[in-house]
Design an enzyme around this catalytic site. Structure first.
Site, short mmCIF file in Angstrom:
data_model
loop_
_atom_site.label_atom_id
_atom_site.label_comp_id
_atom_site.label_asym_id
_atom_site.label_seq_id
_atom_site.Cartn_x
_atom_site.Cartn_y
_atom_site.Cartn_z
N TYR A 289 -5.48 10.37 5.40
CA TYR A 289 -4.16 10.71 4.89
C TYR A 289 -4.31 11.56 3.61
CZ TYR A 289 -2.86 7.55 8.57
OH TYR A 289 -2.74 6.98 9.82
N ARG B 17 -6.72 -6.82 12.74
CA ARG B 17 -6.45 -7.26 14.11
C ARG B 17 -6.64 -8.75 14.33
NH1 ARG B 17 -9.88 -2.33 16.44
NH2 ARG B 17 -10.95 -2.84 14.49
N LEU C 145 -13.58 -4.93 11.84
CA LEU C 145 -14.13 -5.85 12.82
C LEU C 145 -14.80 -7.07 12.19
CD1 LEU C 145 -15.43 -3.87 15.92
CD2 LEU C 145 -13.63 -5.58 15.77
N GLN D 29 0.87 -1.18 0.00
CA GLN D 29 0.00 0.00 0.00
C GLN D 29 0.91 1.23 0.00
OE1 GLN D 29 -2.00 1.32 3.65
NE2 GLN D 29 -3.93 1.19 2.55
C1 LIG Z 1 -1.59 -2.46 13.80
C2 LIG Z 1 -2.44 -1.85 12.73
C3 LIG Z 1 -1.85 -1.11 11.71
C4 LIG Z 1 -2.63 -0.58 10.66
N1 LIG Z 1 -2.02 0.04 9.59
C5 LIG Z 1 -2.75 0.32 8.49
C6 LIG Z 1 -2.13 0.68 7.27
O1 LIG Z 1 -0.90 0.71 7.15
N2 LIG Z 1 -2.93 0.98 6.21
C7 LIG Z 1 -4.30 0.90 6.29
O2 LIG Z 1 -4.99 1.17 5.30
N3 LIG Z 1 -4.90 0.53 7.41
C8 LIG Z 1 -4.16 0.21 8.50
N4 LIG Z 1 -4.78 -0.27 9.62
C9 LIG Z 1 -6.23 -0.43 9.59
C10 LIG Z 1 -6.58 -1.82 9.15
O3 LIG Z 1 -6.03 -2.13 7.88
C11 LIG Z 1 -8.10 -2.02 9.11
O4 LIG Z 1 -8.65 -1.16 8.12
C12 LIG Z 1 -8.72 -1.71 10.48
O5 LIG Z 1 -7.88 -2.15 11.54
C13 LIG Z 1 -10.07 -2.41 10.65
O6 LIG Z 1 -9.94 -3.80 10.47
P1 LIG Z 1 -9.84 -4.85 11.70
O7 LIG Z 1 -11.08 -4.66 12.53
O8 LIG Z 1 -9.78 -6.18 10.99
O9 LIG Z 1 -8.61 -4.54 12.50
C14 LIG Z 1 -4.03 -0.76 10.69
C15 LIG Z 1 -4.62 -1.47 11.74
C16 LIG Z 1 -3.85 -2.03 12.74
C17 LIG Z 1 -4.53 -2.83 13.82
#
Ligand SMILES: Cc1cc2nc3c(=O)[nH]c(=O)nc-3n(C[C@H](O)[C@H](O)[C@H](O)COP(=O)(O)O)c2cc1C
Length: 375
Positions: free
Chosen positions: A183, A325, A302, A101
């Site tokens: 961003y 996560r 989530l 990305q």
């Molecule tokens: C540790 C961490 C780092 C993340 N870094 C990015 C990132 O580099 N780019 C991005 O688009 N989203 C980033 N996110 C967001 C996740 O890609 C995702 O959109 C968000 O956590 C919701 O999904 P989840 O509930 O499965 O965690 C990050 C999330 C976490 C937990």
């Protein structure tokens, strides 16, 4: 039992073994933008999860475009060499498709890492001047970004192009343009952060102009046989901000420029957004984008339960799920979800003796493990 989640499909000519994908996740563990051994461990571990594709974290196209001093970049020979080393390593252990990305953090750059408090850097802490469509700080008390001039925009666009070329040389299968979470490109899109009075501000068409110019330039610079997708916002979760209708228009415009997929996320433009966090809270935005534009669409946010992921894909709300996560919590999530759904996921040959067919207790343990993830 046949599982939709574990049905193969393809994105932009790229064949994928299933619809479980790994979201990009900043690790704040690079040095001068250069990946370290942490990335070998982190991405190597996720590469053997059984997911079909994974994204390398948000990677700055310039040093100033990084969120923190510890974020990855693709602006130097050294950055490119280290990313190639990481990708080569992942390829040596897994057939997973690997993308990166690329993005620019705009007014959200120049901050501390999450575990250091996320605050903006102060003078003496290595702070740098941030850039944005308008000189509006992220929140009261934050440093004001500098409003980008046309030469600034040309330079950032060129940096995206150069990063895309470096990514291609480093050996990625695909690219993702970061245009959500507040961003830089998202700041152009959102009326909350873009108050420009030139042809890059005002109407939706004007606010989309720069992100689409960047997409077009990147698409042209990246090998034609490899796909380029985008992560977009379904909503800003804030009054007067980006709305689901806008997401549909943006996804359609991206699709018309050859964008192979969008993953629909949201929020991050303002710190006081009211995000109704709950299981699958962003799925309805993905569903609308997919239904109204026909673009290959990923759902994120989530998603942690195998049945939930299965339902999202089986009911046509999204073509694939993107997990963040849940994958950090349980890097074997896809293999365990396959057990729950009566499907099969790949195991590395070294680990095949732990697969359900060779080790019956795996069936019970896989179920317990995914239940823990969704609890
Ligand atoms: C540790 C961490 C780092 C993340 N870094 C990015 C990132 O580099 N780019 C991005 O688009 N989203 C980033 N996110 C967001 C996740 O890609 C995702 O959109 C968000 O956590 C919701 O999904 P989840 O509930 O499965 O965690 C990050 C999330 C976490 C937990």
């Amino acid at each position: 039992m046949s599982s939709s989640l574990f049905t193969p499909f393809s994105i932009g000519g790229m064949t994928l073994a299933n619809r479980v994908t790994i979201a990009p996740m900043c690790q704040y563990s690079a040095v001068e933008g250069t990946m370290t051994d942490w990335h070998l461990m982190h991405l190597g571990s996720l590469a053997i999860s059984g997911a079909s594709m994974m994204l390398i974290e948000a990677t700055g196209v310039t040093p100033e475009g990084r969120i923190t001093r510890h974020c990855t970049g693709l602006y130097s020979e050294e950055n490119e060499r280290a990313m190639k080393r990481t990708i080569d390593y992942c390829r040596s252990i897994s057939p997973i498709r690997i993308g990166v990305q690329i993005g620019h953090a705009g007014r959200k750059a120049s901050t501390h890492r999450p575990w250091e408090g996320r605050a903006y850097l102060k003078n003496g802490e290595g702070a740098w001047q941030t850039l944005a469509p308008s000189a509006i700080p992220l929140a009261a008390g934050w440093p004001a970004p500098r409003e980008m001039t046309r030469p600034d925009m040309d330079a950032v666009k060129q940096a995206f192009v150069a990063a895309a070329q470096r990514a291609a040389r480093a050996g990625v299968d695909f690219l993702e343009i970061h245009s959500t979470h507040g961003y830089l490109l998202c700041e152009f899109l959102s009326p909350l952060s873009n108050h420009r009075t030139d042809e890059y501000g005002g109407s939706l068409e004007n606010r989309m102009r720069f992100p689409l110019e960047v997409f077009r330039a990147v698409r042209a610079a990246f090998p034609a046989e490899k796909c380029v997708g985008a992560k977009i916002s379904g909503t800003d979760f804030a009054d007067g901000g980006w709305m689901p209708d806008d997401a549909v228009e943006y996804a359609r415009a991206l699709r018309n420029l050859g964008c192979a997929y969008v993953t629909v996320s949201g929020g991050g433009v303002v710190l006081d957004a009211k995000v109704p966090v709950g299981p699958g809270y962003q799925v309805p935005y993905a569903e609308r984008v997919r239904k109204e534009t026909g673009i290959t669409t990923g759902a994120v946010g989530l998603i942690s339960d195998p049945q939930q992921a299965e339902e999202i894909v089986a009911s046509g709300k999204a073509d694939f799920v993107s997990l963040a996560r849940a994958m950090l919590f349980n890097p074997r999530w896809p293999q365990h979800a396959a057990i729950v759904l009566g499907a099969e996921a790949r195991y590395a040959p070294q680990y095949e003796r732990a697969a359900p067919k060779s080790w019956p207790p795996a069936k019970a343990l896989g179920r317990i493990s995914t239940q823990e993830v969704s609890a």
